[in-house]
Design a protein around this motif. Structure first.
Motif, PDB file in Angstrom:
ATOM      1  N   LEU A   1       0.827  -1.203   0.000  1.00 58.71           N
ATOM      2  CA  LEU A   1       0.000   0.000   0.000  1.00 58.71           C
ATOM      3  C   LEU A   1       0.863   1.254   0.000  1.00 58.71           C
ATOM      4  O   LEU A   1       0.617   2.191  -0.776  1.00 58.71           O
ATOM      5  CB  LEU A   1      -0.931   0.002   1.210  1.00 58.71           C
ATOM      6  CG  LEU A   1      -1.882   1.190   1.325  1.00 58.71           C
ATOM      7  CD1 LEU A   1      -2.864   1.213   0.156  1.00 58.71           C
ATOM      8  CD2 LEU A   1      -2.635   1.115   2.648  1.00 58.71           C
ATOM      9  N   TYR A   2       1.884   1.285   0.843  1.00 55.04           N
ATOM     10  CA  TYR A   2       2.772   2.442   0.920  1.00 55.04           C
ATOM     11  C   TYR A   2       3.423   2.726  -0.434  1.00 55.04           C
ATOM     12  O   TYR A   2       3.387   3.851  -0.933  1.00 55.04           O
ATOM     13  CB  TYR A   2       3.850   2.222   1.984  1.00 55.04           C
ATOM     14  CG  TYR A   2       4.901   3.299   1.985  1.00 55.04           C
ATOM     15  CD1 TYR A   2       4.631   4.551   2.526  1.00 55.04           C
ATOM     16  CD2 TYR A   2       6.157   3.083   1.426  1.00 55.04           C
ATOM     17  CE1 TYR A   2       5.582   5.560   2.516  1.00 55.04           C
ATOM     18  CE2 TYR A   2       7.122   4.080   1.414  1.00 55.04           C
ATOM     19  CZ  TYR A   2       6.828   5.319   1.958  1.00 55.04           C
ATOM     20  OH  TYR A   2       7.778   6.309   1.936  1.00 55.04           O
ATOM     21  N   TYR A   3       3.994   1.696  -1.051  1.00 57.42           N
ATOM     22  CA  TYR A   3       4.681   1.913  -2.321  1.00 57.42           C
ATOM     23  C   TYR A   3       3.706   2.140  -3.469  1.00 57.42           C
ATOM     24  O   TYR A   3       4.019   2.847  -4.424  1.00 57.42           O
ATOM     25  CB  TYR A   3       5.683   0.796  -2.602  1.00 57.42           C
ATOM     26  CG  TYR A   3       6.895   0.992  -1.731  1.00 57.42           C
ATOM     27  CD1 TYR A   3       7.831   1.975  -2.021  1.00 57.42           C
ATOM     28  CD2 TYR A   3       7.067   0.256  -0.566  1.00 57.42           C
ATOM     29  CE1 TYR A   3       8.912   2.208  -1.203  1.00 57.42           C
ATOM     30  CE2 TYR A   3       8.160   0.482   0.268  1.00 57.42           C
ATOM     31  CZ  TYR A   3       9.069   1.461  -0.061  1.00 57.42           C
ATOM     32  OH  TYR A   3      10.135   1.714   0.759  1.00 57.42           O
ATOM     33  N   GLY A   4       2.504   1.582  -3.381  1.00 53.16           N
ATOM     34  CA  GLY A   4       1.485   1.880  -4.380  1.00 53.16           C
ATOM     35  C   GLY A   4       1.070   3.340  -4.343  1.00 53.16           C
ATOM     36  O   GLY A   4       0.963   4.002  -5.381  1.00 53.16           O
ATOM     37  N   ILE A   5       0.850   3.859  -3.138  1.00 46.44           N
ATOM     38  CA  ILE A   5       0.495   5.276  -2.983  1.00 46.44           C
ATOM     39  C   ILE A   5       1.656   6.164  -3.427  1.00 46.44           C
ATOM     40  O   ILE A   5       1.445   7.183  -4.091  1.00 46.44           O
ATOM     41  CB  ILE A   5       0.066   5.573  -1.530  1.00 46.44           C
ATOM     42  CG1 ILE A   5      -1.279   4.901  -1.255  1.00 46.44           C
ATOM     43  CG2 ILE A   5      -0.014   7.077  -1.281  1.00 46.44           C
ATOM     44  CD1 ILE A   5      -1.705   4.915   0.200  1.00 46.44           C
TER      45      ILE A   5
ATOM     46  N   GLY B   1      10.382  11.575 -10.993  1.00 45.70           N
ATOM     47  CA  GLY B   1      10.546  10.235 -11.575  1.00 45.70           C
ATOM     48  C   GLY B   1      11.813   9.547 -11.116  1.00 45.70           C
ATOM     49  O   GLY B   1      11.791   8.406 -10.662  1.00 45.70           O
ATOM     50  N   SER B   2      12.929  10.229 -11.221  1.00 46.26           N
ATOM     51  CA  SER B   2      14.201   9.609 -10.841  1.00 46.26           C
ATOM     52  C   SER B   2      14.273   9.356  -9.339  1.00 46.26           C
ATOM     53  O   SER B   2      14.822   8.338  -8.902  1.00 46.26           O
ATOM     54  CB  SER B   2      15.380  10.471 -11.294  1.00 46.26           C
ATOM     55  OG  SER B   2      15.315  11.754 -10.712  1.00 46.26           O
ATOM     56  N   SER B   3      13.691  10.221  -8.542  1.00 48.63           N
ATOM     57  CA  SER B   3      13.687  10.011  -7.088  1.00 48.63           C
ATOM     58  C   SER B   3      12.911   8.750  -6.723  1.00 48.63           C
ATOM     59  O   SER B   3      13.346   7.965  -5.886  1.00 48.63           O
ATOM     60  CB  SER B   3      13.070  11.208  -6.378  1.00 48.63           C
ATOM     61  OG  SER B   3      13.874  12.342  -6.529  1.00 48.63           O
ATOM     62  N   LEU B   4      11.766   8.560  -7.357  1.00 51.58           N
ATOM     63  CA  LEU B   4      10.971   7.365  -7.080  1.00 51.58           C
ATOM     64  C   LEU B   4      11.716   6.104  -7.490  1.00 51.58           C
ATOM     65  O   LEU B   4      11.774   5.132  -6.734  1.00 51.58           O
ATOM     66  CB  LEU B   4       9.621   7.428  -7.788  1.00 51.58           C
ATOM     67  CG  LEU B   4       8.799   6.146  -7.671  1.00 51.58           C
ATOM     68  CD1 LEU B   4       8.407   5.893  -6.220  1.00 51.58           C
ATOM     69  CD2 LEU B   4       7.587   6.198  -8.550  1.00 51.58           C
ATOM     70  N   VAL B   5      12.266   6.105  -8.682  1.00 49.69           N
ATOM     71  CA  VAL B   5      12.986   4.929  -9.166  1.00 49.69           C
ATOM     72  C   VAL B   5      14.149   4.580  -8.227  1.00 49.69           C
ATOM     73  O   VAL B   5      14.342   3.419  -7.862  1.00 49.69           O
ATOM     74  CB  VAL B   5      13.489   5.138 -10.611  1.00 49.69           C
ATOM     75  CG1 VAL B   5      14.453   4.047 -11.025  1.00 49.69           C
ATOM     76  CG2 VAL B   5      12.317   5.204 -11.569  1.00 49.69           C
ATOM     77  N   ASN B   6      14.897   5.583  -7.804  1.00 46.54           N
ATOM     78  CA  ASN B   6      16.015   5.344  -6.887  1.00 46.54           C
ATOM     79  C   ASN B   6      15.535   4.807  -5.542  1.00 46.54           C
ATOM     80  O   ASN B   6      16.121   3.876  -4.996  1.00 46.54           O
ATOM     81  CB  ASN B   6      16.836   6.622  -6.685  1.00 46.54           C
ATOM     82  CG  ASN B   6      17.608   6.990  -7.922  1.00 46.54           C
ATOM     83  OD1 ASN B   6      17.984   6.145  -8.718  1.00 46.54           O
ATOM     84  ND2 ASN B   6      17.841   8.283  -8.101  1.00 46.54           N
TER      85      ASN B   6
ATOM     86  N   LEU C   1      12.690   3.190  -4.858  1.00 54.42           N
ATOM     87  CA  LEU C   1      12.177   1.830  -5.026  1.00 54.42           C
ATOM     88  C   LEU C   1      13.316   0.838  -5.217  1.00 54.42           C
ATOM     89  O   LEU C   1      13.301  -0.260  -4.648  1.00 54.42           O
ATOM     90  CB  LEU C   1      11.212   1.761  -6.209  1.00 54.42           C
ATOM     91  CG  LEU C   1       9.874   2.459  -6.029  1.00 54.42           C
ATOM     92  CD1 LEU C   1       9.091   2.435  -7.333  1.00 54.42           C
ATOM     93  CD2 LEU C   1       9.078   1.841  -4.910  1.00 54.42           C
ATOM     94  N   SER C   2      14.299   1.199  -6.002  1.00 51.25           N
ATOM     95  CA  SER C   2      15.438   0.323  -6.252  1.00 51.25           C
ATOM     96  C   SER C   2      16.166  -0.016  -4.953  1.00 51.25           C
ATOM     97  O   SER C   2      16.456  -1.177  -4.679  1.00 51.25           O
ATOM     98  CB  SER C   2      16.398   0.973  -7.240  1.00 51.25           C
ATOM     99  OG  SER C   2      17.513   0.165  -7.457  1.00 51.25           O
ATOM    100  N   LYS C   3      16.435   0.993  -4.141  1.00 50.10           N
ATOM    101  CA  LYS C   3      17.115   0.769  -2.859  1.00 50.10           C
ATOM    102  C   LYS C   3      16.287  -0.117  -1.934  1.00 50.10           C
ATOM    103  O   LYS C   3      16.804  -1.038  -1.314  1.00 50.10           O
ATOM    104  CB  LYS C   3      17.413   2.101  -2.176  1.00 50.10           C
ATOM    105  CG  LYS C   3      18.513   2.886  -2.822  1.00 50.10           C
ATOM    106  CD  LYS C   3      18.703   4.230  -2.142  1.00 50.10           C
ATOM    107  CE  LYS C   3      19.693   5.092  -2.904  1.00 50.10           C
ATOM    108  NZ  LYS C   3      19.797   6.444  -2.355  1.00 50.10           N
ATOM    109  N   LYS C   4      14.982   0.150  -1.859  1.00 51.08           N
ATOM    110  CA  LYS C   4      14.114  -0.598  -0.952  1.00 51.08           C
ATOM    111  C   LYS C   4      14.011  -2.052  -1.362  1.00 51.08           C
ATOM    112  O   LYS C   4      14.144  -2.953  -0.545  1.00 51.08           O
ATOM    113  CB  LYS C   4      12.725   0.050  -0.903  1.00 51.08           C
ATOM    114  CG  LYS C   4      11.785  -0.618   0.064  1.00 51.08           C
ATOM    115  CD  LYS C   4      12.290  -0.498   1.481  1.00 51.08           C
ATOM    116  CE  LYS C   4      11.324  -1.131   2.455  1.00 51.08           C
ATOM    117  NZ  LYS C   4      11.812  -1.093   3.820  1.00 51.08           N
ATOM    118  N   PHE C   5      13.811  -2.313  -2.645  1.00 51.54           N
ATOM    119  CA  PHE C   5      13.641  -3.689  -3.095  1.00 51.54           C
ATOM    120  C   PHE C   5      14.945  -4.472  -3.087  1.00 51.54           C
ATOM    121  O   PHE C   5      14.944  -5.674  -2.909  1.00 51.54           O
ATOM    122  CB  PHE C   5      12.954  -3.742  -4.457  1.00 51.54           C
ATOM    123  CG  PHE C   5      11.481  -3.438  -4.365  1.00 51.54           C
ATOM    124  CD1 PHE C   5      10.594  -4.362  -3.849  1.00 51.54           C
ATOM    125  CD2 PHE C   5      10.979  -2.212  -4.760  1.00 51.54           C
ATOM    126  CE1 PHE C   5       9.243  -4.089  -3.736  1.00 51.54           C
ATOM    127  CE2 PHE C   5       9.632  -1.914  -4.658  1.00 51.54           C
ATOM    128  CZ  PHE C   5       8.762  -2.859  -4.139  1.00 51.54           C
TER     129      PHE C   5
END
Length: 68
Positions: free
Chosen positions: A26-30, A53-58, A60-64
């Motif tokens: 839910l957190y990452y979907g929002i 865009g780049s902030s989100l990608v970075n 998400l990449s770090k978290k996953f």
């Protein structure tokens, strides 16, 4: 493989119970929806949210990467 096995298998693969997975997804979907909104605004008015865009990608990449 039935639906129950898929459901429980995914949770086990990610070492999460249902509530943990729900909050995580839910957190990452929002966050993705919010970033999408920022990117739409940025497409119309480029001076706003130039790094959304780049902030989100970075992020998400770090978290996953740390999750797996």
């Amino acid at each position: 493989m039935n639906l129950y096995q898929k459901w429980t298998g995914h949770l086990k693969e990610n070492n999460m119970n249902y509530i943990e997975h729900f909050i995580f997804a839910l957190y990452y979907g929002i966050l993705c929806l919010l970033a999408g909104f920022y990117l739409i605004v940025h497409s119309i008015l480029p001076c706003f949210f130039p790094t959304a865009g780049s902030s989100l990608v970075n992020k998400l990449s770090k978290k996953f990467k740390t999750k797996h």
